[in-house]
Design a protein around this motif. Structure first.
Motif, PDB file in Angstrom:
ATOM      1  N   THR A 244       0.874  -1.357  -0.129  1.00 45.99           N
ATOM      2  CA  THR A 244       0.214   0.245  -0.343  1.00 45.99           C
ATOM      3  C   THR A 244       0.942   1.599  -0.390  1.00 45.99           C
ATOM      4  O   THR A 244       1.659   1.626  -1.100  1.00 45.99           O
ATOM      5  N   ASP A 245       0.414   2.086   0.779  1.00 42.35           N
ATOM      6  CA  ASP A 245       1.333   3.529   1.080  1.00 42.35           C
ATOM      7  C   ASP A 245       2.861   3.696   1.695  1.00 42.35           C
ATOM      8  O   ASP A 245       2.915   4.479   2.266  1.00 42.35           O
TER       9      ASP A 245
ATOM     10  N   GLY B 245       0.566   2.513  -3.695  1.00 42.47           N
ATOM     11  CA  GLY B 245      -0.468   3.542  -3.080  1.00 42.47           C
ATOM     12  C   GLY B 245      -1.515   2.347  -2.784  1.00 42.47           C
ATOM     13  O   GLY B 245      -1.596   0.909  -2.606  1.00 42.47           O
ATOM     14  N   GLY B 246      -2.993   3.151  -3.156  1.00 34.55           N
ATOM     15  CA  GLY B 246      -3.826   2.632  -2.501  1.00 34.55           C
ATOM     16  C   GLY B 246      -4.501   3.256  -2.095  1.00 34.55           C
ATOM     17  O   GLY B 246      -4.541   3.847  -1.868  1.00 34.55           O
ATOM     18  N   LYS B 247      -5.282   2.489  -1.042  1.00 32.53           N
ATOM     19  CA  LYS B 247      -6.477   3.120  -0.405  1.00 32.53           C
ATOM     20  C   LYS B 247      -5.963   3.229   0.827  1.00 32.53           C
ATOM     21  O   LYS B 247      -5.721   2.274   2.231  1.00 32.53           O
ATOM     22  N   ASP B 248      -6.466   4.448   1.774  1.00 33.09           N
ATOM     23  CA  ASP B 248      -5.760   4.548   3.051  1.00 33.09           C
ATOM     24  C   ASP B 248      -7.075   3.949   4.099  1.00 33.09           C
ATOM     25  O   ASP B 248      -7.828   3.587   3.595  1.00 33.09           O
TER      26      ASP B 248
ATOM     27  N   LEU C 295      -9.656   6.226   1.354  1.00 33.62           N
ATOM     28  CA  LEU C 295      -9.622   7.661  -0.117  1.00 33.62           C
ATOM     29  C   LEU C 295      -8.371   6.685  -0.263  1.00 33.62           C
ATOM     30  O   LEU C 295      -6.857   6.756  -0.465  1.00 33.62           O
ATOM     31  N   ASN C 296      -7.786   7.639  -2.161  1.00 35.34           N
ATOM     32  CA  ASN C 296      -7.281   7.118  -2.609  1.00 35.34           C
ATOM     33  C   ASN C 296      -5.736   6.960  -2.395  1.00 35.34           C
ATOM     34  O   ASN C 296      -6.135   8.708  -2.004  1.00 35.34           O
TER      35      ASN C 296
ATOM     36  N   GLU D 247      -2.242   8.316  -3.654  1.00 40.21           N
ATOM     37  CA  GLU D 247      -0.692   8.007  -4.910  1.00 40.21           C
ATOM     38  C   GLU D 247       0.579   8.484  -4.241  1.00 40.21           C
ATOM     39  O   GLU D 247       0.451   9.000  -3.532  1.00 40.21           O
TER      40      GLU D 247
END
Length: 94
Positions: free
Chosen positions: A6-7, A45-48, A52-53, A55
């Protein structure tokens, strides 16, 4: 190889300078803990947690400044890394 999810971002701290700009050699006790790190790998990346997306704004090879006490320290194949969330990265050094 470590691939963040993810982020998350895999970083490696940049070694502290051993001499000052004027040529004074610093002992290990007088060197500050480095806050500048090199980005080694970046998650997709992905969703938090709010859906929310996210980037990704950093890329492999970037030099970044992070919060001092953020992330998870990981030792892999004898090298020390830290895994941080992108939101723990304060700036990109250009």
């Amino acid at each position: 190889m470590i691939k963040p999810l993810t982020d998350r971002v895999l970083i490696k701290m940049v070694e502290a300078e051993e001499t000052t700009k004027s040529g004074i050699i610093l002992t290990s006790g007088s060197q500050e803990k480095p806050q500048i790190a090199e980005v080694i790998e970046v998650g997709p990346g992905g969703k938090d947690e709010n859906g929310l997306n996210v980037e990704m704004q950093v890329k492999k090879g970037d030099k970044v400044i992070t919060n001092k006490y953020s992330g998870t320290e990981v030792k892999y194949q004898g090298v020390d890394y830290i895994i941080v969330r992108q939101s723990d990265i304060l700036a990109i050094v250009e």
